[in-house]
Design a protein around this motif. Sequence first.
Motif, mmCIF file in Angstrom:
data_model
loop_
_atom_site.group_PDB
_atom_site.id
_atom_site.type_symbol
_atom_site.label_atom_id
_atom_site.label_comp_id
_atom_site.label_asym_id
_atom_site.label_seq_id
_atom_site.Cartn_x
_atom_site.Cartn_y
_atom_site.Cartn_z
ATOM 1 N N TRP A 194 0.868 -1.231 -0.155
ATOM 2 C CA TRP A 194 0.185 0.177 -0.058
ATOM 3 C C TRP A 194 0.767 1.261 0.247
ATOM 4 C CZ3 TRP A 194 -4.659 -0.186 -1.858
ATOM 5 C CH2 TRP A 194 -5.366 -1.312 -1.715
ATOM 6 N N ASN A 195 1.920 1.454 0.719
ATOM 7 C CA ASN A 195 3.069 2.572 0.581
ATOM 8 C C ASN A 195 3.440 2.672 -0.689
ATOM 9 O OD1 ASN A 195 2.615 2.228 3.513
ATOM 10 N ND2 ASN A 195 4.828 1.893 3.744
ATOM 11 N N SER A 196 3.662 1.519 -1.451
ATOM 12 C CA SER A 196 4.100 2.212 -3.109
ATOM 13 C C SER A 196 3.165 2.382 -3.779
ATOM 14 C CB SER A 196 4.916 0.860 -3.403
ATOM 15 O OG SER A 196 4.228 -0.163 -3.489
ATOM 16 N N ILE A 197 1.998 1.898 -3.460
ATOM 17 C CA ILE A 197 0.678 2.508 -4.196
ATOM 18 C C ILE A 197 0.536 3.834 -4.041
ATOM 19 C CG2 ILE A 197 -1.755 2.145 -4.662
ATOM 20 C CD1 ILE A 197 -1.437 -0.924 -4.470
ATOM 21 N N ALA A 231 -10.547 6.331 -6.297
ATOM 22 C CA ALA A 231 -10.814 5.066 -6.586
ATOM 23 C C ALA A 231 -9.753 4.019 -5.897
ATOM 24 C CB ALA A 231 -10.542 4.964 -8.183
ATOM 25 N N ILE A 232 -8.656 4.699 -5.844
ATOM 26 C CA ILE A 232 -7.625 3.542 -5.036
ATOM 27 C C ILE A 232 -7.967 3.496 -3.569
ATOM 28 C CG2 ILE A 232 -5.134 3.560 -4.323
ATOM 29 C CD1 ILE A 232 -5.320 2.764 -7.120
ATOM 30 N N SER A 233 -8.395 4.751 -3.114
ATOM 31 C CA SER A 233 -8.862 4.588 -1.602
ATOM 32 C C SER A 233 -10.096 4.044 -1.426
ATOM 33 C CB SER A 233 -8.841 6.087 -1.005
ATOM 34 O OG SER A 233 -9.680 6.212 -0.055
ATOM 35 N N GLY A 234 -10.940 3.752 -2.427
ATOM 36 C CA GLY A 234 -12.199 3.167 -2.402
ATOM 37 C C GLY A 234 -11.826 1.522 -2.356
ATOM 38 N N LEU A 235 -11.023 1.131 -3.294
ATOM 39 C CA LEU A 235 -10.617 -0.115 -3.317
ATOM 40 C C LEU A 235 -9.946 -0.421 -2.180
ATOM 41 C CD1 LEU A 235 -10.119 -2.653 -5.086
ATOM 42 C CD2 LEU A 235 -8.102 -1.678 -5.709
ATOM 43 N N HIS A 236 -9.083 0.307 -1.580
ATOM 44 C CA HIS A 236 -8.491 -0.006 -0.340
ATOM 45 C C HIS A 236 -9.497 -0.187 0.848
ATOM 46 C CE1 HIS A 236 -4.824 1.006 2.741
ATOM 47 N NE2 HIS A 236 -5.398 -0.345 2.827
ATOM 48 N N THR A 237 -10.431 0.620 0.874
ATOM 49 C CA THR A 237 -11.369 0.546 1.933
ATOM 50 C C THR A 237 -12.227 -0.677 1.804
ATOM 51 O OG1 THR A 237 -11.748 2.802 1.733
ATOM 52 C CG2 THR A 237 -13.599 1.674 2.748
ATOM 53 N N LEU A 291 -15.505 4.638 -0.961
ATOM 54 C CA LEU A 291 -16.224 3.304 -1.245
ATOM 55 C C LEU A 291 -17.236 3.657 -2.390
ATOM 56 C CD1 LEU A 291 -16.707 0.391 -1.084
ATOM 57 C CD2 LEU A 291 -17.928 0.606 1.016
ATOM 58 N N TYR A 292 -17.886 4.368 -1.932
ATOM 59 C CA TYR A 292 -19.369 4.812 -2.675
ATOM 60 C C TYR A 292 -18.705 5.316 -4.295
ATOM 61 C CZ TYR A 292 -22.292 3.882 1.235
ATOM 62 O OH TYR A 292 -22.826 3.175 2.264
#
Length: 443
Positions: A194-197, A231-237, A291-292
């Motif tokens: 996640w850090n590198s992403i 989008a990345i944060s939503g996927l992580h969530t 996420l939404y």
Amino acid sequence: MLFRTSRLCLVLVVVTAPCWAYFEPHTHDACFCQLSGRIDECTCNIDTVDHFNNVKVYPRLRSLLLKDYFRFFKANLKRECPFWHDDSKCAMRYCHVQACGDGDVPVGIKGTAKLKKEEKEEDTCGGSDKELDYLNKTISAKMKKDLVMWTKYDDANDNFCVVDENDEDAEYVDLLLNPERFTGYKGSSANRIWNSIYLENCFRPKSYYSLYIPSSKLNSMCLEERVYYRAISGLHTSINIHLCANYLLSHSNGLSLTDPKGEWGPSLVEFERRFSPETTNGEGPNWLRNLYFIYLLELRALAKAAPYLEQETFYTGNEAEDFDTQMAVKDLLNIAKQFPNHFDETTMFTGSAQAARLKHEFKEHFLNVTRIMDCVGCDKCKLWGKLQTKGLGTALKILFSQKFNQKKLFQLQREEIVALFNAFGRLSTSIYKLDNFREMLEH
Ligand SMILES: *[C@@H]1O[C@H](CO)[C@@H](O)[C@H](O)[C@H]1NC(C)=O
Ligand SMILES: *[C@@H]1O[C@H](CO)[C@@H](O)[C@H](O)[C@H]1NC(C)=O
């Protein structure tokens, strides 16, 4: 025009409003304090999506994803990490993925994979030649060769994901036998992913170095950069919600991670640890909002690709099942099309040369995220990471590919379709599970 401006304003208002502005009297927990009102970059409300998903989408997807066509996903889990050497491979039993044996996968699926490959080869040698001939009968042999090369190059350029299903080491996996859940994979190897992403493969405000970009800083970035981050944060969530909803409960009761009698279920403690404002510098509730956002992004992609997907046969070789699958897909696509406030991708990457550069960077960043999946040290997490990034990448391809409007040129491979529906299924499940956590908190 008026509509668009007012939407932009709303985005600003929503993002910067303090947590308590959304605190509803009946909500006991601060995790949910940002889960009302308008979804950032979009024109609809959180509760509209909650209802739409939980009542209409989730039950349909749940049964659709049990179908043979969607449960077998082919990927190469043995690719080497291209960026760093990671020898901390997760040896815990729950990280393990059980690949399918030769007899497990319906012949039709294996057959189409083969057929598609042959078709493709024919395409570049024979099929598209015909079309070139049709365009210009006098074309030289050398020119033909170049054109084929450029088309191939363009095709590759169209992809937001690295392709690994044609690798020799790629294997089919039965997703139902390898559910996404807490595996015990954490620590420095997991953090590094996640850090590198976030640090190396996201857009960031200038000279801002902490891992997550606080929502108050997001507005200093442009629309496309915010969309990427959300989008990345939503996927992580979403991934974290699955881990909380399928937590190894017996582990919290002292059972070791290698015990075969593991028991999984929702863990409220884990959920609050990951999303409450106290443990996340106030950001957890905003992550839930993202996420939404990604849900709406993928929903829009499904609706946009509906005319294409409605032509698919979803071939597995079992006529009755294939027919059922086609009907169930059409039914789901109809629901998706009826959603009234779709994400509007046409506002992105418009205009100047700068837009083209931004699009190029957007794609490069995301391609690299799909490569980072090869560095995940736990096979099960890698499988679901690959599936979900491929699904998101397929959605981006549908939304932003130049070729989408040229029917003959646009193509989705079987694994892209499987990933798209399963990835959306994961997001839909997350939104559904949020309701469970909300209920648990209120009791
Ligand atoms: C067809 O290609 C040839 C060779 O490149 C070119 O000289 C000719 O003008 C083309 N004809 C048409 C109709 O475009
Ligand atoms: C791809 O990701 C790796 C790992 O985070 C990073 O070192 C590299 O600079 C990235 N490459 C590109 C082209 O973004």
